[in-house]
Motif scaffolding. Structure first.
Motif, PDB file in Angstrom:
ATOM      1  N   SER A 287     -13.750 -58.560  25.730  1.00 28.68           N
ATOM      2  CA  SER A 287     -13.371 -58.738  27.130  1.00 28.68           C
ATOM      3  C   SER A 287     -12.123 -59.586  27.313  1.00 28.68           C
ATOM      4  O   SER A 287     -11.664 -59.768  28.445  1.00 28.68           O
ATOM      5  CB  SER A 287     -14.530 -59.383  27.907  1.00 28.68           C
ATOM      6  OG  SER A 287     -14.917 -60.603  27.303  1.00 28.68           O
TER       7      SER A 287
ATOM      8  N   LYS B 203     -13.933 -58.417  33.159  1.00 28.68           N
ATOM      9  CA  LYS B 203     -14.342 -57.029  33.024  1.00 28.68           C
ATOM     10  C   LYS B 203     -13.444 -56.339  32.005  1.00 28.68           C
ATOM     11  O   LYS B 203     -12.562 -56.957  31.413  1.00 28.68           O
ATOM     12  CB  LYS B 203     -14.292 -56.324  34.376  1.00 28.68           C
ATOM     13  CG  LYS B 203     -15.242 -56.928  35.401  1.00 28.68           C
ATOM     14  CD  LYS B 203     -15.156 -56.195  36.730  1.00 28.68           C
ATOM     15  CE  LYS B 203     -16.103 -56.814  37.756  1.00 28.68           C
ATOM     16  NZ  LYS B 203     -16.051 -56.128  39.068  1.00 28.68           N
TER      17      LYS B 203
ATOM     18  N   ALA C 137     -18.042 -49.691  25.209  1.00 32.36           N
ATOM     19  CA  ALA C 137     -18.052 -49.807  26.668  1.00 32.36           C
ATOM     20  C   ALA C 137     -18.744 -48.609  27.292  1.00 32.36           C
ATOM     21  O   ALA C 137     -18.853 -47.534  26.684  1.00 32.36           O
ATOM     22  CB  ALA C 137     -16.622 -49.929  27.199  1.00 32.36           C
TER      23      ALA C 137
ATOM     24  N   SER D 299     -18.349 -47.628  34.380  1.00 28.99           N
ATOM     25  CA  SER D 299     -19.104 -47.963  35.584  1.00 28.99           C
ATOM     26  C   SER D 299     -18.446 -47.450  36.849  1.00 28.99           C
ATOM     27  O   SER D 299     -19.127 -47.122  37.820  1.00 28.99           O
ATOM     28  CB  SER D 299     -19.290 -49.489  35.679  1.00 28.99           C
ATOM     29  OG  SER D 299     -18.034 -50.146  35.675  1.00 28.99           O
ATOM     30  N   GLN D 300     -17.097 -47.352  36.846  1.00 30.44           N
ATOM     31  CA  GLN D 300     -16.384 -46.863  38.030  1.00 30.44           C
ATOM     32  C   GLN D 300     -15.045 -46.280  37.589  1.00 30.44           C
ATOM     33  O   GLN D 300     -14.305 -46.900  36.823  1.00 30.44           O
ATOM     34  CB  GLN D 300     -16.168 -48.008  39.034  1.00 30.44           C
ATOM     35  CG  GLN D 300     -15.574 -47.561  40.354  1.00 30.44           C
ATOM     36  CD  GLN D 300     -15.462 -48.728  41.337  1.00 30.44           C
ATOM     37  OE1 GLN D 300     -15.818 -49.854  41.017  1.00 30.44           O
ATOM     38  NE2 GLN D 300     -14.972 -48.439  42.535  1.00 30.44           N
TER      39      GLN D 300
ATOM     40  N   GLU E 181     -13.060 -48.434  35.061  1.00 39.81           N
ATOM     41  CA  GLU E 181     -13.530 -49.798  34.843  1.00 39.81           C
ATOM     42  C   GLU E 181     -14.911 -49.711  34.215  1.00 39.81           C
ATOM     43  O   GLU E 181     -15.735 -48.887  34.626  1.00 39.81           O
ATOM     44  CB  GLU E 181     -13.600 -50.556  36.167  1.00 39.81           C
ATOM     45  CG  GLU E 181     -14.006 -52.007  36.034  1.00 39.81           C
ATOM     46  CD  GLU E 181     -14.048 -52.710  37.376  1.00 39.81           C
ATOM     47  OE1 GLU E 181     -15.166 -52.888  37.910  1.00 39.81           O
ATOM     48  OE2 GLU E 181     -12.975 -53.069  37.899  1.00 39.81           O
ATOM     49  N   GLY E 182     -15.160 -50.509  33.213  1.00 34.86           N
ATOM     50  CA  GLY E 182     -16.430 -50.389  32.499  1.00 34.86           C
ATOM     51  C   GLY E 182     -17.090 -51.725  32.247  1.00 34.86           C
ATOM     52  O   GLY E 182     -16.554 -52.786  32.567  1.00 34.86           O
ATOM     53  N   ARG E 183     -18.250 -51.628  31.668  1.00 33.63           N
ATOM     54  CA  ARG E 183     -19.002 -52.822  31.251  1.00 33.63           C
ATOM     55  C   ARG E 183     -19.190 -52.765  29.748  1.00 33.63           C
ATOM     56  O   ARG E 183     -19.206 -51.690  29.134  1.00 33.63           O
ATOM     57  CB  ARG E 183     -20.349 -52.881  31.955  1.00 33.63           C
ATOM     58  CG  ARG E 183     -21.244 -51.679  31.704  1.00 33.63           C
ATOM     59  CD  ARG E 183     -22.580 -51.827  32.401  1.00 33.63           C
ATOM     60  NE  ARG E 183     -23.415 -50.654  32.229  1.00 33.63           N
ATOM     61  CZ  ARG E 183     -24.168 -50.409  31.169  1.00 33.63           C
ATOM     62  NH1 ARG E 183     -24.194 -51.302  30.170  1.00 33.63           N
ATOM     63  NH2 ARG E 183     -24.901 -49.316  31.086  1.00 33.63           N
ATOM     64  N   LEU E 184     -19.336 -53.933  29.159  1.00 35.46           N
ATOM     65  CA  LEU E 184     -19.492 -54.015  27.717  1.00 35.46           C
ATOM     66  C   LEU E 184     -20.828 -53.419  27.284  1.00 35.46           C
ATOM     67  O   LEU E 184     -21.845 -53.603  27.947  1.00 35.46           O
ATOM     68  CB  LEU E 184     -19.408 -55.466  27.257  1.00 35.46           C
ATOM     69  CG  LEU E 184     -18.054 -56.153  27.411  1.00 35.46           C
ATOM     70  CD1 LEU E 184     -18.183 -57.633  27.088  1.00 35.46           C
ATOM     71  CD2 LEU E 184     -17.017 -55.498  26.513  1.00 35.46           C
TER      72      LEU E 184
ATOM     73  N   ASP F  39     -23.330 -57.377  25.711  1.00 33.90           N
ATOM     74  CA  ASP F  39     -22.957 -58.559  26.480  1.00 33.90           C
ATOM     75  C   ASP F  39     -23.126 -59.795  25.598  1.00 33.90           C
ATOM     76  O   ASP F  39     -24.230 -60.084  25.130  1.00 33.90           O
ATOM     77  CB  ASP F  39     -23.843 -58.670  27.721  1.00 33.90           C
ATOM     78  CG  ASP F  39     -23.452 -59.844  28.597  1.00 33.90           C
ATOM     79  OD1 ASP F  39     -22.423 -60.484  28.319  1.00 33.90           O
ATOM     80  OD2 ASP F  39     -24.178 -60.119  29.573  1.00 33.90           O
TER      81      ASP F  39
END
Length: 301
Positions: free
Chosen positions: A187, A213, A248, A251-252, A259-262, A265
């Motif tokens: 990140s 993010k 990743a 997410s959007q 845009e993503g999330r790991l 975490d």
């Protein structure tokens, strides 16, 4: 005139009759008692009706005495129980506290075992990890994203080696000491990871942003084919990170990517593996050939 101290009946017939009657009654009682004793010895059942009558007469008194005794015993027991209640409650409180602590410890142990088993499932026998370590700290609110693990030079950890958890890629080693190492997280804005979409191999790269993010960008221009839920894994391009490690999840979507999330975490990760630096097969073969050829000959001129 004072009364005479002589208590003998004298010539008083009334007193004499009283004394005689008393003697007769006493002698008669003794005779009756002896007769009754003889009858009871010769025929014990002869006075059974008298004993039964006496038992019937004394039964209410016996029942009352028994009830009184039971009530007294119950009252004593109640008083003893009242005095013992505080001690018993204290013991129960200690037992409950101990049981809760044991349950929490057992739950923590079960969670830790589950995470360790998840790590064991990702070990590649052909390329074993350099070291297993525990993630002991991370910067979650800083502009730079680092983490610290409890393995360093003494465990074979070197700068540049990738670090992954059970869920996916964590980052890469940037600094080491004897027993700890500093990890640059995925990140972080300065960390760029080559990736591909797990479904069809669509190439791209993942880069951290200043807000913590991650941004997913594609190498090909044109219509954005990404969808929420798409999973991106390391591609192996450029070395360092071995291919196939989750990085990743979209997410959007954005105009130029998503845009993503790991996938992993760091804040929810306890144990990690430090992996050897990945080299593509062609690069590894070339390096082996160079080593086998030895150093170039020296020019005498």
């Amino acid at each position: 005139m004072a009364r005479s101290r002589d208590l003998r009946p004298g010539y008083s017939r009334r007193a004499q009759y009283g004394i005689f009657t008393a003697y007769v009654i006493a002698v008669g009682g003794v005779i009756i008692g002896l007769i009754a004793l003889g009858i009871s010895l010769l025929n014990p059942a002869a006075f059974g009706f008298l004993r039964g009558a006496a038992s019937e007469i004394s039964a209410p008194a016996g029942e009352a005495s028994t009830a009184t005794r039971r009530s007294g015993a119950g009252l004593v027991s109640a008083i003893e129980a009242w005095f013992e209640t505080g001690h018993q409650n204290l013991e129960l409180i200690h037992e409950i506290a101990g049981a809760r602590a044991a349950a929490v410890s057992a739950r923590a142990t079960a969670d830790e075992n589950r995470r360790l088993k998840a790590l064991l499932h990702i070990v590649d026998p052909a390329a074993p990890p350099v070291s297993a370590a525990r993630l002991i700290g991370s910067t979650a609110a800083s502009a730079r994203r680092y983490a610290v693990i409890d393995a360093g030079d003494a465990h074979g950890v070197r700068a540049g080696q990738p670090v992954r958890g059970a869920a996916g890629l964590i980052g890469r080693v940037v600094e080491t000491s004897r027993d700890t190492a500093r990890i640059l997280l995925v990140s972080d804005a300065s960390n760029v990871v080559p990736v591909r979409r797990a479904g069809d191999g669509l190439p791209g790269f993942v880069q951290g942003t200043a807000n913590g993010k991650i941004a997913i960008r594609l190498l090909s221009l044109g219509n954005n084919p990404l969808h929420p839920g798409d999973v991106f894994v390391t591609s192996g391009s450029g070395g360092i990170y071995p291919p196939g490690v989750p990085v990743a999840v979209v997410s959007q979507t954005r105009r130029d990517g998503a845009e993503g999330r790991l996938a992993a975490d760091p804040a929810a990760t306890d144990y990690v593996f430090v992996l050897p630096v990945y080299q593509a097969p062609a690069v590894a073969a070339m390096a082996d050939a160079v080593k086998a050829a030895g150093p170039p000959p020296k020019d005498d001129n």
